[in-house]
Motif scaffolding. Structure first.
Motif, PDB file in Angstrom:
ATOM      1  N   UNK A   1       0.828  -1.205   0.000  1.00  0.00           N
ATOM      2  CA  UNK A   1       0.000   0.000   0.000  1.00  0.00           C
ATOM      3  C   UNK A   1       0.860   1.252   0.000  1.00  0.00           C
ATOM      4  N   UNK A   2       1.924   1.254   0.800  1.00  0.00           N
ATOM      5  CA  UNK A   2       2.814   2.420   0.879  1.00  0.00           C
ATOM      6  C   UNK A   2       3.444   2.725  -0.477  1.00  0.00           C
ATOM      7  N   UNK A   3       3.651   1.688  -1.304  1.00  0.00           N
ATOM      8  CA  UNK A   3       4.265   1.887  -2.617  1.00  0.00           C
ATOM      9  C   UNK A   3       3.255   2.186  -3.725  1.00  0.00           C
ATOM     10  N   UNK A   4       1.945   2.025  -3.469  1.00  0.00           N
ATOM     11  CA  UNK A   4       0.982   2.089  -4.567  1.00  0.00           C
ATOM     12  C   UNK A   4      -0.220   3.011  -4.351  1.00  0.00           C
ATOM     13  N   UNK A   5      -0.539   3.397  -3.132  1.00  0.00           N
ATOM     14  CA  UNK A   5      -1.793   4.109  -2.868  1.00  0.00           C
ATOM     15  C   UNK A   5      -1.801   5.528  -3.444  1.00  0.00           C
ATOM     16  N   UNK A   6      -2.999   6.007  -3.737  1.00  0.00           N
ATOM     17  CA  UNK A   6      -3.200   7.398  -4.124  1.00  0.00           C
ATOM     18  C   UNK A   6      -4.324   8.049  -3.315  1.00  0.00           C
ATOM     19  N   UNK A   7      -5.332   7.251  -2.971  1.00  0.00           N
ATOM     20  CA  UNK A   7      -6.511   7.776  -2.292  1.00  0.00           C
ATOM     21  C   UNK A   7      -6.759   7.058  -0.978  1.00  0.00           C
TER      22      UNK A   7
ATOM     23  N   UNK B   1     -11.797   2.333  10.181  1.00  0.00           N
ATOM     24  CA  UNK B   1     -10.441   2.418   9.653  1.00  0.00           C
ATOM     25  C   UNK B   1     -10.424   3.024   8.249  1.00  0.00           C
ATOM     26  N   UNK B   2      -9.320   3.706   7.958  1.00  0.00           N
ATOM     27  CA  UNK B   2      -9.065   4.156   6.605  1.00  0.00           C
ATOM     28  C   UNK B   2      -8.531   2.990   5.771  1.00  0.00           C
ATOM     29  N   UNK B   3      -8.784   3.046   4.472  1.00  0.00           N
ATOM     30  CA  UNK B   3      -8.271   2.051   3.536  1.00  0.00           C
ATOM     31  C   UNK B   3      -7.526   2.801   2.431  1.00  0.00           C
ATOM     32  N   UNK B   4      -6.264   2.392   2.170  1.00  0.00           N
ATOM     33  CA  UNK B   4      -5.491   3.000   1.087  1.00  0.00           C
ATOM     34  C   UNK B   4      -5.855   2.374  -0.243  1.00  0.00           C
ATOM     35  N   UNK B   5      -6.087   3.206  -1.264  1.00  0.00           N
ATOM     36  CA  UNK B   5      -6.538   2.750  -2.577  1.00  0.00           C
ATOM     37  C   UNK B   5      -5.543   3.147  -3.658  1.00  0.00           C
ATOM     38  N   UNK B   6      -5.335   2.244  -4.625  1.00  0.00           N
ATOM     39  CA  UNK B   6      -4.433   2.542  -5.740  1.00  0.00           C
ATOM     40  C   UNK B   6      -5.041   3.527  -6.721  1.00  0.00           C
ATOM     41  N   UNK B   7      -6.314   3.360  -7.013  1.00  0.00           N
ATOM     42  CA  UNK B   7      -6.956   4.175  -8.042  1.00  0.00           C
ATOM     43  C   UNK B   7      -7.652   5.388  -7.434  1.00  0.00           C
ATOM     44  N   UNK B   8      -8.063   6.311  -8.294  1.00  0.00           N
ATOM     45  CA  UNK B   8      -8.614   7.580  -7.826  1.00  0.00           C
ATOM     46  C   UNK B   8     -10.119   7.696  -8.061  1.00  0.00           C
ATOM     47  N   UNK B   9     -10.769   6.598  -8.468  1.00  0.00           N
ATOM     48  CA  UNK B   9     -12.196   6.675  -8.744  1.00  0.00           C
ATOM     49  C   UNK B   9     -13.046   6.525  -7.474  1.00  0.00           C
ATOM     50  N   UNK B  10     -12.404   6.189  -6.342  1.00  0.00           N
ATOM     51  CA  UNK B  10     -13.091   6.147  -5.053  1.00  0.00           C
ATOM     52  C   UNK B  10     -12.246   6.874  -4.030  1.00  0.00           C
ATOM     53  N   UNK B  11     -12.924   7.453  -3.040  1.00  0.00           N
ATOM     54  CA  UNK B  11     -12.204   8.147  -1.986  1.00  0.00           C
ATOM     55  C   UNK B  11     -11.658   9.499  -2.420  1.00  0.00           C
ATOM     56  N   UNK B  12     -10.709   9.995  -1.634  1.00  0.00           N
ATOM     57  CA  UNK B  12     -10.101  11.302  -1.861  1.00  0.00           C
ATOM     58  C   UNK B  12      -8.586  11.195  -1.782  1.00  0.00           C
ATOM     59  N   UNK B  13      -7.907  12.200  -2.297  1.00  0.00           N
ATOM     60  CA  UNK B  13      -6.445  12.230  -2.232  1.00  0.00           C
ATOM     61  C   UNK B  13      -6.006  12.055  -0.781  1.00  0.00           C
ATOM     62  N   UNK B  14      -5.150  11.068  -0.542  1.00  0.00           N
ATOM     63  CA  UNK B  14      -4.803  10.732   0.840  1.00  0.00           C
ATOM     64  C   UNK B  14      -4.095  11.891   1.551  1.00  0.00           C
ATOM     65  N   UNK B  15      -3.281  12.647   0.818  1.00  0.00           N
ATOM     66  CA  UNK B  15      -2.514  13.724   1.439  1.00  0.00           C
ATOM     67  C   UNK B  15      -3.385  14.792   2.066  1.00  0.00           C
ATOM     68  N   UNK B  16      -4.567  15.006   1.498  1.00  0.00           N
ATOM     69  CA  UNK B  16      -5.473  16.020   2.035  1.00  0.00           C
ATOM     70  C   UNK B  16      -6.045  15.606   3.385  1.00  0.00           C
TER      71      UNK B  16
END
Length: 310
Positions: free
Chosen positions: A208-214, A232-247
């Motif tokens: 997840x640390x190497x691939x997540x975006x959202x 819990x939060x879930x890290x996602x590779x794609x951007x079609x669900x969730x929000x930018x993780x950094x925000x």
């Protein structure tokens, strides 16, 4: 390695099929780059069987360098000329400054081996990127047999070919890298793609640390939540669900990351995204500490088309 090679040749010589050989090796604990071997040596875990089998994140701490700076550079992707130009622009002094790279030294760009060698020569600290990880998986698989990878493998042919050209020193450099770097004297963490809030660094999932975006909450993905549990939060590779993780990263440490070239430069309250798409014709960007200064150079050209994923 000698035990693995001997076992492979012996069983194949008896006409045993490849799936059975792999099963036997797994049962006997003779896994190339297996979890126990990696843990005892301090090297990153690499599995050719499943890309998700990366284990927990390897976390290392960058030492203090009184009087010097920490220069963090985003995804280089083989763009050696821009890499050298950016180092010159920030007046990088190897004897005083520390260089940190957010990963993806390879993939898509013109001179990946030169970038690796430059990083090694400058003793750069590295958080492993998803392309670097794929390169290591190719190398691991080829130490046994390329037949261990299915015809439907998602590995790119570029990285497959590149893995044959790696020197022992280059492989060791990647496997001695980290998934997360701590720079406590500047209140900074570095990861290639991102971090999931609420999970201590050593317990983060390396893949997840190497691939997540959202990021998304479990219920947003169809999960359930008990009333007495914190969701819990879930890290996602794609951007079609969730929000930018950094925000949504709560701090207090600032996380500096790369990977997300589609969003280019990201500046959130506690997160800074440095993948500004150099290999796509954008820029190569550095984050300089102390001072949190951003410095960029323009790509000399677009080496590949605009990113869709990866």
């Amino acid at each position: 390695m000698q035990r693995v090679t001997w076992a492979w040749k012996a069983l194949r010589g008896l006409g045993v099929g490849i799936p059975c050989v792999l099963l036997w090796l797994s049962v006997r604990g003779l896994r190339l780059f297996g979890a126990s071997a990696a843990a005892s040596s301090g090297l990153l875990r690499v599995s050719f069987r499943s890309k998700h089998d990366a284990g927990l994140a390897v976390v290392r701490r960058v030492p203090e360098n009184p009087g010097g700076r920490v220069v963090i550079i985003g995804d280089i992707h083989g763009c050696i000329e821009e890499f050298e130009e950016l180092l010159a622009k920030v007046n990088f002094v190897p004897e005083m400054d520390i260089l940190v790279l957010t990963g993806d030294l390879v993939g898509k760009g013109p001179a990946p081996l030169k970038v690796i060698d430059k990083a090694i020569s400058l003793k750069a600290w590295l958080t492993l990127g998803n392309h670097d990880y794929s390169l290591l998986r190719w190398h691991a698989a080829q130490q046994i047999s390329e037949d261990t990878l299915s015809a439907g493998s998602s590995f790119s042919s570029e990285l497959r070919g590149l893995s044959r050209s790696l020197t022992a020193a280059q492989v060791h450099y990647f496997r001695s890298a980290s998934h997360i770097l701590e720079i406590p004297h500047h209140g900074v963490l570095v990861a290639h793609a991102g971090l999931v809030p609420g999970i201590p660094a050593p317990q983060q999932n390396a893949y997840t640390v190497m691939h997540m975006r959202n990021l998304a909450r479990q219920h947003e993905l169809g999960g359930t939540k008990k009333e007495d549990e914190q969701e819990q939060w879930v890290g996602l590779e794609e951007v079609d669900e969730g929000e930018a993780w950094g925000a949504m990263w709560p701090g207090p440490e600032t996380v500096v990351f790369g990977h997300d070239a589609r969003r280019r430069l990201q500046q959130h309250r506690f997160a800074v995204g440095l993948d500004t798409g150099c290999v796509y014709g954008g820029e190569l960007t550095a984050f300089v500490l102390p001072g949190s200064t951003l410095v960029s150079v323009s790509a000399h050209r677009a080496y590949v088309s605009k990113p869709r994923k990866g």
